[in-house]
Scaffold this active site. Structure first.
Site, PDB file in Angstrom:
ATOM      1  N   HIS A 173      -5.601   8.906 -21.537  1.00 59.10           N
ATOM      2  CA  HIS A 173      -6.356   8.131 -20.511  1.00 59.10           C
ATOM      3  C   HIS A 173      -7.425   7.201 -21.091  1.00 59.10           C
ATOM      4  CE1 HIS A 173      -7.060   6.662 -16.437  1.00 59.10           C
ATOM      5  NE2 HIS A 173      -7.064   7.962 -15.893  1.00 59.10           N
ATOM      6  N   SER A 283      -5.833   1.180   6.034  1.00 64.77           N
ATOM      7  CA  SER A 283      -4.955   0.728   5.198  1.00 64.77           C
ATOM      8  C   SER A 283      -3.677   1.827   5.210  1.00 64.77           C
ATOM      9  CB  SER A 283      -5.286   0.455   3.626  1.00 64.77           C
ATOM     10  OG  SER A 283      -5.672   1.363   2.979  1.00 64.77           O
ATOM     11  N   THR A 284      -2.400   1.465   4.451  1.00 61.14           N
ATOM     12  CA  THR A 284      -1.326   2.484   4.331  1.00 61.14           C
ATOM     13  C   THR A 284      -1.833   3.714   3.569  1.00 61.14           C
ATOM     14  OG1 THR A 284       0.256   0.655   4.416  1.00 61.14           O
ATOM     15  CG2 THR A 284       0.916   2.833   3.428  1.00 61.14           C
ATOM     16  N   ASP A 403      13.014  -0.246 -13.268  1.00 58.73           N
ATOM     17  CA  ASP A 403      14.617  -0.255 -13.664  1.00 58.73           C
ATOM     18  C   ASP A 403      14.907  -0.658 -15.147  1.00 58.73           C
ATOM     19  OD1 ASP A 403      17.441  -0.808 -13.920  1.00 58.73           O
ATOM     20  OD2 ASP A 403      17.353  -2.025 -12.480  1.00 58.73           O
TER      21      ASP A 403
HETATM   22  C1  MLC Z   1      -9.684   1.135  -3.550  1.00 59.73           C
HETATM   23  C2  MLC Z   1      -8.242   1.132  -3.130  1.00 59.73           C
HETATM   24  C3  MLC Z   1      -7.532   2.514  -3.457  1.00 59.73           C
HETATM   25  C4  MLC Z   1      -8.134   0.882  -1.583  1.00 59.73           C
HETATM   26  O1  MLC Z   1      -6.629   0.584  -1.428  1.00 59.73           O
HETATM   27  P1  MLC Z   1      -6.415   0.068   0.217  1.00 59.73           P
HETATM   28  O2  MLC Z   1      -5.029  -0.230   0.196  1.00 59.73           O
HETATM   29  O3  MLC Z   1      -6.944   1.016   1.194  1.00 59.73           O
HETATM   30  O4  MLC Z   1      -7.149  -1.184   0.523  1.00 59.73           O
HETATM   31  P2  MLC Z   1      -6.970  -2.577  -0.182  1.00 59.73           P
HETATM   32  O5  MLC Z   1      -8.373  -3.517   0.298  1.00 59.73           O
HETATM   33  O6  MLC Z   1      -6.976  -2.675  -1.774  1.00 59.73           O
HETATM   34  O7  MLC Z   1      -5.774  -3.345   0.313  1.00 59.73           O
HETATM   35  C5  MLC Z   1      -5.712  -3.459   2.004  1.00 59.73           C
HETATM   36  C6  MLC Z   1      -4.195  -4.106   2.138  1.00 59.73           C
HETATM   37  O8  MLC Z   1      -3.854  -5.061   1.267  1.00 59.73           O
HETATM   38  C7  MLC Z   1      -2.822  -4.801   0.632  1.00 59.73           C
HETATM   39  N1  MLC Z   1      -2.965  -5.381  -0.822  1.00 59.73           N
HETATM   40  C8  MLC Z   1      -4.393  -5.527  -1.375  1.00 59.73           C
HETATM   41  N2  MLC Z   1      -4.103  -6.072  -2.688  1.00 59.73           N
HETATM   42  C9  MLC Z   1      -2.782  -5.838  -3.094  1.00 59.73           C
HETATM   43  C10 MLC Z   1      -2.016  -6.062  -4.124  1.00 59.73           C
HETATM   44  N3  MLC Z   1      -2.460  -6.460  -5.445  1.00 59.73           N
HETATM   45  N4  MLC Z   1      -0.668  -5.770  -3.898  1.00 59.73           N
HETATM   46  C11 MLC Z   1      -0.088  -5.370  -2.928  1.00 59.73           C
HETATM   47  N5  MLC Z   1      -0.835  -5.209  -1.733  1.00 59.73           N
HETATM   48  C12 MLC Z   1      -2.268  -5.280  -1.784  1.00 59.73           C
HETATM   49  C13 MLC Z   1      -2.767  -3.331   0.682  1.00 59.73           C
HETATM   50  O9  MLC Z   1      -1.445  -2.684   0.442  1.00 59.73           O
HETATM   51  C14 MLC Z   1      -3.217  -3.202   1.951  1.00 59.73           C
HETATM   52  O10 MLC Z   1      -2.358  -3.303   2.898  1.00 59.73           O
HETATM   53  P3  MLC Z   1      -1.512  -2.404   3.779  1.00 59.73           P
HETATM   54  O11 MLC Z   1      -2.365  -1.347   4.578  1.00 59.73           O
HETATM   55  O12 MLC Z   1      -0.594  -2.913   4.464  1.00 59.73           O
HETATM   56  O13 MLC Z   1      -0.967  -1.460   2.579  1.00 59.73           O
HETATM   57  C15 MLC Z   1      -7.246   0.001  -3.828  1.00 59.73           C
HETATM   58  O14 MLC Z   1      -7.977  -1.178  -3.720  1.00 59.73           O
HETATM   59  C16 MLC Z   1      -7.189   0.304  -5.330  1.00 59.73           C
HETATM   60  O15 MLC Z   1      -8.209  -0.244  -6.162  1.00 59.73           O
HETATM   61  N6  MLC Z   1      -6.054   0.696  -5.897  1.00 59.73           N
HETATM   62  C17 MLC Z   1      -5.651   0.961  -7.186  1.00 59.73           C
HETATM   63  C18 MLC Z   1      -5.858   2.234  -7.512  1.00 59.73           C
HETATM   64  C19 MLC Z   1      -5.208   2.565  -9.018  1.00 59.73           C
HETATM   65  O16 MLC Z   1      -5.218   1.707  -9.816  1.00 59.73           O
HETATM   66  N7  MLC Z   1      -4.944   3.973  -9.198  1.00 59.73           N
HETATM   67  C20 MLC Z   1      -4.357   4.294 -10.383  1.00 59.73           C
HETATM   68  C21 MLC Z   1      -5.623   4.978 -11.127  1.00 59.73           C
HETATM   69  S1  MLC Z   1      -5.209   5.576 -12.556  1.00 59.73           S
HETATM   70  C22 MLC Z   1      -4.526   7.197 -12.393  1.00 59.73           C
HETATM   71  O17 MLC Z   1      -4.482   7.405 -11.106  1.00 59.73           O
HETATM   72  C23 MLC Z   1      -3.929   7.992 -13.535  1.00 59.73           C
HETATM   73  C24 MLC Z   1      -4.530   9.326 -13.340  1.00 59.73           C
HETATM   74  O18 MLC Z   1      -5.912   9.479 -13.398  1.00 59.73           O
HETATM   75  O19 MLC Z   1      -3.687  10.142 -13.348  1.00 59.73           O
END
Ligand code: MLC
Length: 463
Positions: A173, A283-284, A403
């Site tokens: 990581h 959000s979802t 895929d």
């Molecule tokens: C902070 C968050 C979790 C919050 O997510 P949320 O979905 O609640 O909020 P958000 O503001 O980002 O998004 C709001 C709405 O816009 C959509 N949306 C926003 N940006 C998007 C994009 N780039 N692609 C697709 N959809 C997107 C979302 O699906 C959601 O709609 P709808 O509600 O319709 O869906 C996220 O923003 C984020 O940073 N996610 C990435 C986390 C990540 O990278 N994780 C891996 C970590 S490493 C790891 O995990 C390894 C380990 O440690 O094991």
């Protein structure tokens, strides 16, 4: 009788990118310094994934003479664009911080080819039973870690005769987060499918100068790591040995699009009743995490007054300027907090959505993104005396779109949650916008969770 968890290792070799002389200048840099985002994860256990592919009637010759060489060759071509993954982490005495570097002829990705000797495929993919958490371990490649050196990526491909095969990955990581690893996996699968390199593929951004560090977190993290079991402890081995709890089982739970819509309606109705204008983020992701978290707090019968859920936040879209293609680590952590008795209440799920929503909403203020970040490494280097829930992965990373030319995965696991205790959240295999929740718990808690999970969405919620 063979134990139902054994695989035969057929060969282990090292895969590197094609020799530098045969490549054009678009290769990734050979050496990269770690940023504060990377340093956070210096001694974190390997992040492990399994992707199962169904290939009915796949024979040994097809697997060994066609599938394995195709995966191996495309991996080599892909590594040309992702050199840090083929390299090693070291922390020379002459350097104030660790670095990752690739040395041709010395480094490379350990690539294991194996064959399952028993029906692990059906055991692990059973939709009705929970499999023992350790049952999948023989499918996960070993990531070489020593005090002086840490490998960054290892791969294992395992044949299940007549059923399919599985690709296992172990990654460090401190070199890659979920988004960066996903960009590698997607590129590898595309190159494998296309049968060669493709210049149209989006190239990663390796420029470390885009990561600003006004709080001096790099210095703080380096100092803190050196002191853990120090002084001057430059080892890559963790001081905390995270174990898979004995008797734990692995469970996967699906929230379909329609279940999520029901949950969304429920929250909106409850909010309207209370005329609560505070909730602004449904959000979802927040609904799925809240539902799993609330069920889990109840299933584990938590007795602390307060419960915490740590959420990973991708900062690529939140920094100024945005750096969507940045390759490395760029995740911060936000913690949702709720009173345990409220989570246990009838509206526990709504309480959890509120807590998560507030944590995510706070990210609108970029100044709060790194609030408390000085303590992130101290949080990583000791075990808290109480349960801290956390989320791993993200539906947005779309694992089920991976895929390699054999269709969508039949199943994908973030297996390392068995050590970290995290809740994994992924996209749904059927692509309907639902969410797949992964957990590893003891059997008693898993049964309780399964029952609460089913009850909540089977109840007559307004659709
Ligand atoms: C902070 C968050 C979790 C919050 O997510 P949320 O979905 O609640 O909020 P958000 O503001 O980002 O998004 C709001 C709405 O816009 C959509 N949306 C926003 N940006 C998007 C994009 N780039 N692609 C697709 N959809 C997107 C979302 O699906 C959601 O709609 P709808 O509600 O319709 O869906 C996220 O923003 C984020 O940073 N996610 C990435 C986390 C990540 O990278 N994780 C891996 C970590 S490493 C790891 O995990 C390894 C380990 O440690 O094991």
């Amino acid at each position: 009788m063979a134990k139902p968890n054994s695989v035969k290792i057929v060969e282990v070799n090292k895969v590197g990118p094609p020799p530098a002389s045969s490549q054009n200048s678009t290769a990734a840099p050979n050496s990269l310094p770690l940023t504060f985002f990377d340093l956070m994860w210096l001694r974190f256990p390997p992040v492990q994934h399994l992707f199962f592919y169904e290939v009915p009637m796949v024979s040994n010759p097809t697997f060994f003479d066609s599938i394995v060489p195709k995966l191996n060759h495309s991996l080599s071509l892909t590594l040309h664009h992702f050199l840090p993954l083929a390299g090693s982490l070291t922390w020379p005495e002459t350097s104030h911080k660790p670095l990752v570097s690739y040395v041709e002829g010395l480094d490379g990705v350990s690539f294991t080819v194996a064959e399952s000797e028993v029906d692990l495929y059906n055991l692990l993919l059973s939709e009705t039973d929970f499999s023992k958490a350790t049952a999948c371990h023989p499918l996960i490649p070993h990531l070489a870690l020593s005090p002086e050196r840490a490998a960054v990526l290892s791969v294992q491909v395992t044949l299940f005769p007549n059923l399919g095969f599985c690709i296992g990955l172990s990654t460090h990581h401190a070199v890659t987060d979920g988004k960066a690893l996903t960009s590698f996996i997607k590129t590898w699968s595309e190159i494998c499918k296309l049968g060669g390199d493709d210049d149209q593929l989006i190239k990663p951004l390796y420029d470390r100068s885009v990561i600003k560090d006004p709080k001096g977190l790099e210095e703080i993290y380096v100092e803190q790591w050196l002191k853990v079991d120090g002084p001057n402890n430059r080892s890559f081995l963790s001081n905390i040995e995270l174990q898979v709890p004995p008797d734990s089982v692995r469970g996967t739970f699906e929230l379909t699009r329609s279940s999520i819509e029901k949950l969304r309606n429920l929250v909106e109705i409850e909010m309207a009743k209370k005329q609560n204008k505070k909730l602004v983020h449904i959000s979802t992701f927040s609904l799925a995490c809240a539902y799993a978290w609330a069920c889990l707090v109840k299933a584990e019968d938590i007795s602390t007054n307060v419960v915490f859920l740590s959420l990973p936040v991708d900062c690529r879209y939140r920094l100024e300027p945005r750096i969507p293609n940045y390759w490395g680590n760029c995740v911060a952590s936000k913690v949702a907090i709720a009173e345990t008795r409220d989570v246990f209440g009838k509206e526990g799920f709504v309480v959890a959505v509120n807590a998560i929503g507030e944590a995510i909403k706070s990210l609108d203020n970029i100044g709060l993104l790194f609030d408390g970040a000085e303590k992130w490494v101290s949080g990583m280097s000791s075990l808290p005396p109480f349960r801290v829930y956390s989320i791993a992965w993200s539906p947005r990373l779309e694992v089920y779109g991976t895929d390699f030319d054999w269709g969508r995965p039949r199943k994908a696991y973030v297996t390392s949650i068995d050590r970290t205790g995290a809740i994994s959240v992924k996209d749904s295999r059927n692509g309907d916008g639902g969410v797949e929740i992964g957990l590893v718990l003891n059997k008693h808690h898993m049964d309780a969770f399964a029952s609460l999970f089913a009850q909540g969405i089977d109840e007559d919620l307004p659709a």
